[in-house]
Write a protein that holds these residues in place. Structure first.
Motif, short mmCIF file in Angstrom:
data_model
loop_
_atom_site.label_atom_id
_atom_site.label_comp_id
_atom_site.label_asym_id
_atom_site.label_seq_id
_atom_site.Cartn_x
_atom_site.Cartn_y
_atom_site.Cartn_z
N MET A 1 2.40 -1.63 -9.24
CA MET A 1 1.25 -0.79 -9.62
C MET A 1 1.51 -0.14 -10.99
N SER A 2 0.43 0.07 -11.74
CA SER A 2 0.57 0.68 -13.05
C SER A 2 0.74 2.20 -12.92
N ALA A 3 1.19 2.83 -14.01
CA ALA A 3 1.31 4.28 -14.01
C ALA A 3 -0.05 4.95 -13.82
N LEU A 4 -1.11 4.31 -14.29
CA LEU A 4 -2.46 4.86 -14.09
C LEU A 4 -2.77 4.95 -12.60
N THR A 6 -0.57 5.03 -10.06
CA THR A 6 0.36 5.87 -9.29
C THR A 6 0.29 7.34 -9.67
N MET A 7 -0.19 7.66 -10.87
CA MET A 7 -0.15 9.04 -11.35
C MET A 7 -1.52 9.72 -11.40
N MET A 8 -2.59 8.97 -11.14
CA MET A 8 -3.94 9.52 -11.21
C MET A 8 -4.67 9.31 -9.90
N PRO A 9 -5.66 10.16 -9.59
CA PRO A 9 -6.53 9.89 -8.43
C PRO A 9 -7.33 8.62 -8.67
N ALA A 10 -8.00 8.17 -7.64
CA ALA A 10 -8.87 6.99 -7.78
C ALA A 10 -9.99 7.29 -8.77
N VAL A 11 -10.31 6.33 -9.61
CA VAL A 11 -11.37 6.53 -10.60
C VAL A 11 -12.73 6.60 -9.91
N SER A 46 -4.09 11.54 -20.11
CA SER A 46 -3.31 12.55 -20.82
C SER A 46 -3.15 13.82 -20.00
N TRP A 47 -4.07 14.05 -19.07
CA TRP A 47 -4.07 15.28 -18.26
C TRP A 47 -3.43 15.06 -16.88
N ARG A 48 -2.71 13.96 -16.68
CA ARG A 48 -2.18 13.63 -15.35
C ARG A 48 -1.33 14.77 -14.77
N ILE A 51 -3.74 17.66 -13.76
CA ILE A 51 -4.57 17.32 -12.60
C ILE A 51 -3.80 17.56 -11.32
N GLN A 52 -2.58 17.08 -11.26
CA GLN A 52 -1.77 17.23 -10.06
C GLN A 52 -1.42 18.68 -9.79
N ALA A 53 -0.97 19.38 -10.82
CA ALA A 53 -0.53 20.77 -10.63
C ALA A 53 -1.68 21.69 -10.22
N LEU A 54 -2.83 21.53 -10.86
CA LEU A 54 -3.95 22.41 -10.53
C LEU A 54 -4.52 22.08 -9.16
N ALA A 55 -4.58 20.80 -8.82
CA ALA A 55 -5.05 20.43 -7.49
C ALA A 55 -4.12 20.98 -6.42
N ASP A 56 -2.81 20.90 -6.66
CA ASP A 56 -1.85 21.45 -5.71
C ASP A 56 -2.02 22.95 -5.55
N ALA A 57 -2.51 23.61 -6.60
CA ALA A 57 -2.73 25.05 -6.56
C ALA A 57 -4.10 25.41 -5.99
N GLY A 58 -4.84 24.40 -5.50
CA GLY A 58 -6.13 24.66 -4.87
C GLY A 58 -7.30 24.73 -5.83
#
Length: 330
Positions: A1-4, A6-11, A46-48, A51-58
């Motif tokens: 799988m590409s980094a896109l 594995t590191m991003m939500p589904a488009v 660029s915002w990967r 995206i993860q950190a803010l989503a984890d923070a609710g």
């Protein structure tokens, strides 16, 4: 799988403002969403880290590939990339997800877009976050003429006004191009010298000549591991550079369009995050901002170059989340 993958939500995809915008969404659909606007030559990817950190923070997070980029539509007319279209896309994206307002966060060219949202779509703006890119009021004259006089004819934004050539040069080898751009900062004195060394005209920020002369290794350490760099290189190899460069080809049109625009932002909480070692958008560029924004908080990320959200993601995330908790508590 590409980094896109594995590191991003589904488009996801949205038909807005006459185009199709690909976007990535994470976190609970509640509260005020944070919309991330990327710069050049970038992607929502660029915002990967944010995206993860803010989503984890609710937090509800939305990050589009903006028009001309990545998986989004690429209109074939220069005028389709004016600031009215770019801000309209973000407003349309809010309509698509059912949000009344958002906090708009922009980096590089995305910063220009989000700073225009309070003027062009004031009813949709809960707050603005500028990353590296400061707010400045409308220029007193055509900005391309100002840049040509100040920085020379080969300065990259002036050069981008040339039809076809920029796309050909940048697109000849996208891995090389993205490797050239996406590097960690050099020593400030070395960076200043490098900006003019390759330009026979003496122009500053002559990226065409610098890219042609680049030996493939100099100019700071690589910013990204190969799999992450490949996400950007593959996207521009597939989509080309006409759309991204056309954002710059609207500088004069945008200036004409915004004649009579207000010079202040009041009643909107704003956060400005600068990067200590950004050679293109230095912290000094943000110094006039308190004179134009009524509710402004400013912080500097030490040691970071231009790609701040990717270079220093933990610090950027900390600053954004702290400000959101105080100004937009859950």
């Amino acid at each position: 799988m590409s980094a896109l993958e594995t590191m991003m939500p589904a488009v996801k995809r949205a038909a807005v403002n006459g185009v199709e915008i690909a976007y990535y969404e994470a976190g609970p659909r509640e509260g005020v969403p944070i919309v991330f606007s990327h710069g050049f030559p970038e992607l929502a990817f660029s915002w990967r880290h944010q995206i993860q950190a803010l989503a984890d923070a609710g937090r509800w997070v939305i990050a589009p590939d903006q028009r001309g980029y990545g998986l989004s539509s690429k209109p074939d007319r220069v005028e389709d990339y004016g600031i009215d279209k770019l801000t309209g896309d973000l407003a349309g994206l809010l309509d698509h997800v059912g949000a009344e307002t958002a906090v708009f966060c922009g980096h590089d060219w995305g910063g220009f877009v989000v700073w225009q949202m309070p003027f062009m779509h004031p009813e949709r703006v809960a707050g603005v976050i500028g990353l590296n890119t400061p707010f400045s009021p409308r220029a007193p004259a055509d900005p391309i003429a100002i840049m040509r006089k100040r920085f020379g004819p080969d300065m990259y934004i002036v050069w981008f006004q040339t039809p076809d050539e920029p796309e050909a040069v940048l697109g000849a080898d996208t891995t090389r191009t993205l490797s050239f751009f996406m590097r960690k900062p050099m020593d400030p004195a070395a960076a200043a010298a490098a900006m003019t060394a390759a330009a026979a005209s003496g122009s500053t920020f002559a990226f065409r000549d610098l890219l042609k002369a680049w030996d493939g290794t100099s100019g700071g350490e690589p910013l990204l591991p190969p799999d992450e760099l490949a996400v950007f290189a593959d996207a521009f190899r597939e989509g080309g550079f006409f759309g991204p460069v056309s954002w710059y080809r609207n500088f004069t049109r945008n200036w004409e369009m915004t004649e009579g625009q207000a010079t202040r932002i009041d009643g909107v909480p704003c956060l400005m995050i600068t990067a200590e070692r950004d050679a293109v958008l230095p912290p000094s560029a943000a110094e006039p901002m308190p004179g134009f924004i009524g509710d402004l908080e400013t912080h500097m990320v030490a040691g970071s170059g231009h790609w701040t959200q990717q270079e220093k993601p933990a610090e950027v995330n900390r600053l954004i989340l702290d400000w959101l908790e105080r100004r937009f508590p859950k």
